[in-house]
Enzyme design. Structure first.
Site, PDB file in Angstrom:
ATOM      1  N   GLY A  56      55.900 135.433 -22.883  1.00 62.84           N
ATOM      2  CA  GLY A  56      55.846 135.928 -21.491  1.00 62.84           C
ATOM      3  C   GLY A  56      54.641 136.198 -20.678  1.00 62.84           C
ATOM      4  N   ALA A  57      53.572 136.626 -21.492  1.00 65.55           N
ATOM      5  CA  ALA A  57      52.218 136.798 -20.699  1.00 65.55           C
ATOM      6  C   ALA A  57      51.080 137.027 -21.930  1.00 65.55           C
ATOM      7  CB  ALA A  57      52.018 137.889 -19.878  1.00 65.55           C
ATOM      8  N   MET A  58      49.944 136.689 -21.739  1.00 61.88           N
ATOM      9  CA  MET A  58      49.128 137.028 -22.731  1.00 61.88           C
ATOM     10  C   MET A  58      47.709 137.632 -22.334  1.00 61.88           C
ATOM     11  SD  MET A  58      47.933 136.592 -25.834  1.00 61.88           S
ATOM     12  CE  MET A  58      46.342 137.319 -26.378  1.00 61.88           C
ATOM     13  N   GLU A  59      47.349 138.520 -23.029  1.00 63.01           N
ATOM     14  CA  GLU A  59      46.456 139.447 -22.436  1.00 63.01           C
ATOM     15  C   GLU A  59      44.753 139.103 -22.550  1.00 63.01           C
ATOM     16  OE1 GLU A  59      48.182 140.028 -25.233  1.00 63.01           O
ATOM     17  OE2 GLU A  59      46.797 140.846 -26.791  1.00 63.01           O
ATOM     18  N   ASN A  60      44.519 137.907 -22.715  1.00 61.26           N
ATOM     19  CA  ASN A  60      43.140 137.338 -22.574  1.00 61.26           C
ATOM     20  C   ASN A  60      42.265 138.183 -22.067  1.00 61.26           C
ATOM     21  OD1 ASN A  60      44.295 134.697 -24.009  1.00 61.26           O
ATOM     22  ND2 ASN A  60      45.090 134.484 -21.794  1.00 61.26           N
ATOM     23  N   HIS A  98      51.931 146.040 -19.393  1.00 67.88           N
ATOM     24  CA  HIS A  98      51.590 145.810 -20.759  1.00 67.88           C
ATOM     25  C   HIS A  98      50.487 145.133 -20.838  1.00 67.88           C
ATOM     26  CE1 HIS A  98      53.361 144.573 -24.741  1.00 67.88           C
ATOM     27  NE2 HIS A  98      52.410 143.655 -24.630  1.00 67.88           N
ATOM     28  N   GLU A  99      50.243 144.125 -20.326  1.00 66.66           N
ATOM     29  CA  GLU A  99      48.955 143.176 -20.336  1.00 66.66           C
ATOM     30  C   GLU A  99      47.826 143.995 -19.788  1.00 66.66           C
ATOM     31  OE1 GLU A  99      49.484 140.799 -22.052  1.00 66.66           O
ATOM     32  OE2 GLU A  99      51.394 140.600 -21.897  1.00 66.66           O
ATOM     33  N   HIS A 129      46.519 146.420 -22.577  1.00 73.30           N
ATOM     34  CA  HIS A 129      45.900 145.652 -23.762  1.00 73.30           C
ATOM     35  C   HIS A 129      44.466 145.624 -23.449  1.00 73.30           C
ATOM     36  CE1 HIS A 129      48.596 144.270 -26.748  1.00 73.30           C
ATOM     37  NE2 HIS A 129      49.280 143.648 -25.806  1.00 73.30           N
ATOM     38  N   GLU A 140      50.519 146.233 -29.880  1.00 73.67           N
ATOM     39  CA  GLU A 140      51.775 145.762 -29.295  1.00 73.67           C
ATOM     40  C   GLU A 140      52.433 147.089 -28.885  1.00 73.67           C
ATOM     41  OE1 GLU A 140      51.966 143.248 -27.746  1.00 73.67           O
ATOM     42  OE2 GLU A 140      50.712 141.961 -28.806  1.00 73.67           O
TER      43      GLU A 140
END
Ligand code: ZN
Length: 1190
Positions: free
Chosen positions: A566-570, A605-606, A609, A628
């Site tokens: 869905g998404a990535m918290e880089n 959420h991201e 993180h 998570e």
């Protein structure tokens, strides 16, 4: 009639002159006509009732005062508002019905109808036979339905591309052969020079050694090259093979690409399948060395599908864990390495003048399976425990098209109609090793200085940190240098090269710190406002809650055209799939309120993180749930803070519990923390157990220690372990300390003792409640599907909270504990004032704070049923959900959940109760759909949902609240699912209106999902092709998802088959990110299920190669197959599939098949044990109530 049960427009459309007023229910005993319109429908003059009072009725406040509300409503006069009915208890004319319903018990009732005096007028009577426009079949599609999909032009273009590709392949093959025979090493820049730039500078060795300096002179020190045919910048280094062991390893040959300057790396014999075939490899932890700083220069090329790069890693010896002399082991995946140098680092940076550099001798080789690159230094250095080195090398890695590592994806620029390419990255969890050699594990944190070389046809490059410098690299190429990151793990490194544009938030909102920007394709810029608004709300909230400022100077949010998660918290560069970031504001494309909530929650959420996961990172993947769980739980807190009207914590009690308990009920479930040893394990751990169970457990902990202690512990943790790693024991210690300090946690308890039972074993308990005089006796057992198992002795440390009519606790802090080692029942004394308490209610697990279900004795169930209307909203939802699932596993007979289900008939506006019913009902739908009993079940459910649907209809009035919009969609979902023709026919008509004028979609966003699916299920090919055409045309990602889901709703087998084939055809427009979703929609269609199985069995090799192993698409497909499988032969089918997978070497799907087999066994068990009793109960109800089964 705004808010009415069916407005005039809809009624007329379906039934001509039918009037709502004739839909009446008569209670002969009460002699009061139960007119639906009078009871449920707020008239146009009572619109105030709908948004305000209905919301209040489902809110937590309403639950707090539920007792008082209910007693008031029971004495209400006839015609009480819908809010009073929803709130609980029903009033006015329904009083008699509700009272009797709540006293109703199937197992001792002979003649239900007589007792209830309930008459239901069949639809045939009230419809008056006027169903003249019965379905959409007669509709003649006025357009060009299928020409777009396989137009002539398409075929010609496809043929042309095929021919070109064929010629290229022949050319490349020729060149590979030729180059393979050439003894001279070829550099990437040499290859470039053939095409574009004779003055091209060869790519330099990155980093401290020579990042910002001219290329070094030819080395005199022997420089081993692990790949005899790999690249070596001939102007800078020379090969000295004498010191390197001859290494049998993949031979990676350089080829001259048609375009661009990066040589393609054709797969070698040894590695040919690694890039696409799901594989499983052990993840061995190599100790002895740790990275301090990476200097990475990388030039990814779309045309060559490869990245050319150079890397310097500053490494120091780490004797904390092992004191023996170990080799340096880098993780790699399909990477060719050359020009390796190892230099003893100078004592300080200031000494970096080259004079103190000392080249060291070493051996190097690829490790087992080419999954590592091993550098062995002279043992004479073993005595030096303080050793610091600079390891530099050149490499060629692959640019994949499987959405993992560095990958390429594209979109069509609507202005130029040309394909625009995007290079993006997805390194989490273990794919940084596909991009560059590295210590690819979360506890090997380091600083990263990233530099990217891009063709100037790409206008932008982004990475985790702000750009520090841009310069001409060679003609036509630009080099962007980015500032050095803080210490972080490899899985958070990210970069993007593309022609996407920013939304100018950073420029316009100078007050915002950090600088926040949202990047997307030019046509989508207007869809980013909502996301920015959310970031603006959440960032200050987190900074305040955590007491720690955001650490990076900027955060870029980017919507990537094709994205696996869905998404990535880089860190500093958060990537999203379009639908997780973009919310169209245009009325035509507007998103549903559910979608907006989803976007808000993903962003929250991201962002969470950036603290949990990025600043403080779990040591190893076995604690993935910590990062998570925290990100999920904090997203709920952030939303609760910024959007209290969403009542998001209530959603948590249905949504997260459903996700977690569904996956945690089988024997095949795993502990939230298990020993992660292989690539399969690490991909498998990204599942609802980590996310949803993690969220629930952290919320449970929050309730145990209280809000103040939880927040203080969070702050301490972030400060203490900033830029470092931690594990759960570190969290337990801090929580215990604050729980004791606040006095919320008893001094004789510590958090580790409590939580170990939840973390180290799979599953969850059922707490059984039994009345013993004035006391309660509680015992626990594991909830297990398909049925309870007395041999399973798992037990948990369970926080107990309860309320009775006389005791309202006021908080969620546990009053009692069931200890995991206790063998005796827990006796809670003096719960009731007297032994004569069968009329009194008691309910446990307040606000569903604990991760368990509750099973009551019959006296308690009946008391709860009788006083259902006076119970708190969450408790009502809990009771229904628990009862349905307890029956599913044979802890309870089906009469109890069925009577609670009948509460839906009355609780028209209780959004939470309806949401809670959904998982249990879906299970019944799936297991009955292909059985004779479905007819009775459908009739029963249609009867139950009718009042709510008649109240809400398919027309949205303006200004409805978020919850009402969601609720209307849910009611419609059930009404159409159970074929209530007022729903199905209006849905079809609305869809046909859209087909008549495709440019103007009249369907409201919240109802798209149900209307699209119903129209396609009931309609013909014309509807399907129209939907597909709109899929390709729309610019809205959420709209695309809605349509994708609905394409699987058709009942035409050939269309379902065609749809599945489109998921492995890149020209279909279906992105790889959506493959599993498309497959699941077909597999969950009662007609499509077998077609899906057949498709998978026949194409499994192709599917595995097309999707790669990054996102377990194939595993997801296999898991979604089991919905309708409840016969013995289905097991054999799965075993055959397992056999095929084994022969093809698809080891990564083995666990999915084991899980699928378990689910099928459970379905078979349910069918043989519960089906017939449920059928009897249903037939009893339908017969007694004379419910029309058609
Ligand atoms: Zn996450």
């Amino acid at each position: 009639m705004e808010g009415g049960y069916v407005n005039e427009e809809d009624s007329d459309a379906i039934m001509g002159v039918e009037s709502p007023a004739i839909i009446s229910y008569t209670n002969p005993k009460l002699q009061i006509p139960l007119m639906a319109s009078a009871i449920y429908a707020p008239t146009t003059t009572s619109t105030a009732v709908t948004p305000t009072s209905a919301t209040a009725a489902t809110s937590k406040n309403a639950s707090a005062c539920a007792s008082a509300c209910a007693s008031a409503s029971l004495s209400s006069p006839p015609g009480a508002s819908s809010a009073a009915i929803a709130g609980g208890g029903g009033g006015g004319p329904l009083q008699g019905f509700v009272t009797k319903l709540r006293n109703f018990r199937f197992d001792n009732t002979k003649n239900i109808r007589k007792r209830f005096h309930f008459d239901y007028i069949s639809k045939d009577r009230f419809l008056g036979g006027q169903l003249k426009t019965k379905n959409g079949q007669k509709y003649v599609f006025n357009g060009h339905p299928s020409g777009v999909y396989v137009s002539k032009a398409c075929l010609i273009i496809a043929a042309f591309i095929t021919v070109v590709a064929l010629i290229s392949t022949i050319g490349i093959t020729y060149f590979v052969t030729r180059q393979g025979l050439t003894p001279k090493e070829v550099t990437p820049s040499c290859i470039t020079s053939d095409h574009s730039d004779v003055n091209a500078t060869p790519i330099q060795t990155a980093g401290w050694v020579s990042m910002n300096s001219p290329p070094p002179p030819p080395l005199t020190t022997p420089t081993p090259s692990p790949t005899p045919t790999s690249t070596t910048p001939t102007t800078t280094t020379t090969l000295s093979p004498s010191t390197t062991r001859a290494t049998p390893r993949p031979e990676l040959k350089m080829v001259d690409p048609k375009v661009g300057d990066i040589p393609e790396v054709p797969p070698s014999v040894d590695v040919e399948d690694n890039s696409t075939k799901p594989t499983n490899r052990p993840l061995k932890l190599y100790e002895g060395w740790r990275p301090l700083h990476y200097s990475l220069l990388i030039e990814p090329s779309v045309e060559a599908s490869a990245s050319n790069g150079s890397l310097t890693i500053e490494i120091e010896r780490d004797v904390a864990k092992v004191t023996s002399w170990e080799p340096i082991v880098l993780d790699v995946h399909n990477i060719s390495i050359s020009n390796v140098r190892v230099i003893r680092a100078p004592l300080s940076k200031q000494a970096n003048n080259g004079s103190e550099e000392q080249e060291l001798e070493f051996d190097s080789d690829y490790g087992d399976d080419n999954a590592t690159f091993v550098i062995s230094l002279d043992k004479a250095l073993a005595e030096e425990t303080q050793l610091k080195l600079l390891l530099s090398l050149d490499f060629i890695s692959q640019v994949t098209d499987t959405l993992q590592g560095v990958y390429k994806t594209s979109y069509i620029n609507p202005d130029t109609r040309k394909e625009e390419w995007v290079i993006s990255t997805q390194f989490s969890p273990i794919d940084a090793r596909r991009a560059f050699p590295c210590f690819d594990r979360p506890d090997m944190k380091a600083n990263f200085s990233v530099s990217i070389v891009r063709s100037n046809q790409y206008k932008m490059a982004l990475s985790n940190m702000p750009k520090s410098h841009s310069s001409r690299y060679r003609r036509g190429y630009v080099r962007d240098d980015f500032m050095t990151t803080p210490k972080m793990p490899t899985y958070l490194v990210a970069f993007i090269v593309s022609n996407m544009v920013d939304s100018r938030y950073a420029a316009l909102d100078s007050e915002m710190s950090p600088r926040v920007e949202i990047w997307t394709r030019p046509t989508f810029v207007d869809m980013t406002h909502y996301a920015y608004k959310m970031v603006r709300k959440f960032l200050p909230y987190y900074e305040d809650y955590f007491g720690v400022k955001n650490k990076l100077p900027k955060i870029d949010l980017v919507s990537v055209p094709d994205f696996g998660f869905g998404a990535m918290e880089n860190w500093g560069l958060i990537t999203f799939r379009d639908s997780a970031l973009l919310v169209p504001e245009d009325q035509e494309l507007a998103s549903s309120s559910e979608h907006m909530q989803y976007v808000a929650q993903i962003i929250a959420h991201e962002l969470a993180h950036q603290w949990f996961g990025n600043l403080v990172t779990p040591k190893w993947w076995d604690d993935l749930w910590l990062k998570e769980g925290f990100a999920c739980y904090m997203s709920y807190k952030a939303l609760e803070h910024s959007h209290p009207e969403f009542q998001i914590m209530d959603t948590l009690t249905t949504l997260e519990f459903k996700e977690s308990m569904e996956h945690d009920a089988d024997n095949t479930s795993h502990a939230i923390s298990f020993d992660v040893r292989s690539t399969n394990d690490v991909r498998r751990i990204f599942d609802p157990i980590s996310y949803s169970k993690g969220t629930i457990l952290l919320r449970m902990l929050n309730s145990i220690v209280g809000d103040v202690a939880f927040r203080s512990a969070t702050r301490d943790l972030l400060k203490k372990y900033a830029y470092e790693n931690m594990d759960r024991d570190d969290l337990w210690a801090i929580l215990t300390q604050h729980g004791h300090a606040e006095g919320t946690l008893p001094k004789d308890l510590n958090v580790k003792e409590i939580m170990d039972s939840w973390i180290t074993q799979p599953g969850y308990p059922v707490v059984t409640v039994e009345r013993r005089g004035m006391d309660l006796a509680l015992r626990q057992e594991r909830y297990l599907l398909p049925s309870k198992n007395p041999a399973d002795l798992s037990s948990w440390f369970i926080p107990i909270t309860f309320e009775t009519e006389g005791l309202h606790k006021g908080d969620n802090i546990p009053s009692h504990w069931m200890r995991s080692q206790d063998e005796e029942d827990l006796i809670v004394t003096n719960v009731f004032a007297s032994s004569n308490n069968s009329e009194n209610v008691v309910y446990l697990n307040l606000n569903r704070q604990g991760y368990y279900r509750v099973n009551y004795d019959m006296t308690s169930w009946l008391a709860l049923k009788r006083k259902f209307g006076s119970l708190p909203t969450i408790t009502r939802a809990q009771l229904l959900d628990d009862a349905l699932h307890l029956s599913q596993a044979e802890y309870l007979s089906y009469d109890i959940p069925l009577t609670f289900l009948m509460e839906l008939y009355n609780a028209v506006s209780d959004e939470l109760l309806w949401s809670a019913a959904k998982p249990g009902l879906n299970y019944l739908i799936n297991n009955l759909k292909r059985e004779p009993a479905y007819e009775t079940f459908r009739a029963f459910m249609k009867f139950i949902v009718t009042p709510a649907f008649d109240h809400y209809g398919l027309n949205e009035p303006d200004n409805e609240s978020h919850l009402q919009l969601k609720h209307r969609a849910l009611v419609a979902y059930f009404a159409c699912k159970f074929n209530y023709d007022r729903c199905t026919q209006v849905a079809q008509r609305k869809f046909r209106d859209w087909m008549k004028d495709p440019k103007k979609n009249p369907i409201k966003p919240n109802l798209k999902s149900v209307i699209y699916c119903t129209a396609l299920a009931e309609g013909s090919s014309a509807e399907w092709y129209f939907a597909y055409k709109q899929y390709k045309k729309t610019t809205s990602a959420s709209e695309k998802e809605e349509i994708l889901t609905s394409l699987g709703c058709t009942t035409k087998p050939w269309l379902l088959s065609k749809y599945l084939n489109m998921t492995i055809n890149p020209t279909s427009g279906i992105l790889k990110q959506d493959g599993a979703l498309a497959f699941r929609t077909v597999a969950s269609n009662a007609i499509g299920h077998e077609i899906a199985f057949d498709f998978l069995q026949s194409n499994i090799k192709e599917i595995a190669e097309y999707y790669g192993d990054g996102f377990s698409t194939l595993s997801e497909m296999i898991k979604s197959l089991t919905i309708y499988m409840n016969k013995d032969y289905h097991k054999h089918q799965l075993l055959d599939l397992a056999d095929t997978c084994r022969k093809l070497g698809l080891k990564a799907v083995e666990s999915a098949i084991v899980l699928a087999l378990e689910q099928v066994s459970n379905n078979i068990h349910w069918h043989s044990h519960s089906y017939h009793s449920l059928k009897s109960f249903l037939e009893g109800i339908v017969s007694e109530f004379e419910i029309n089964i058609f």
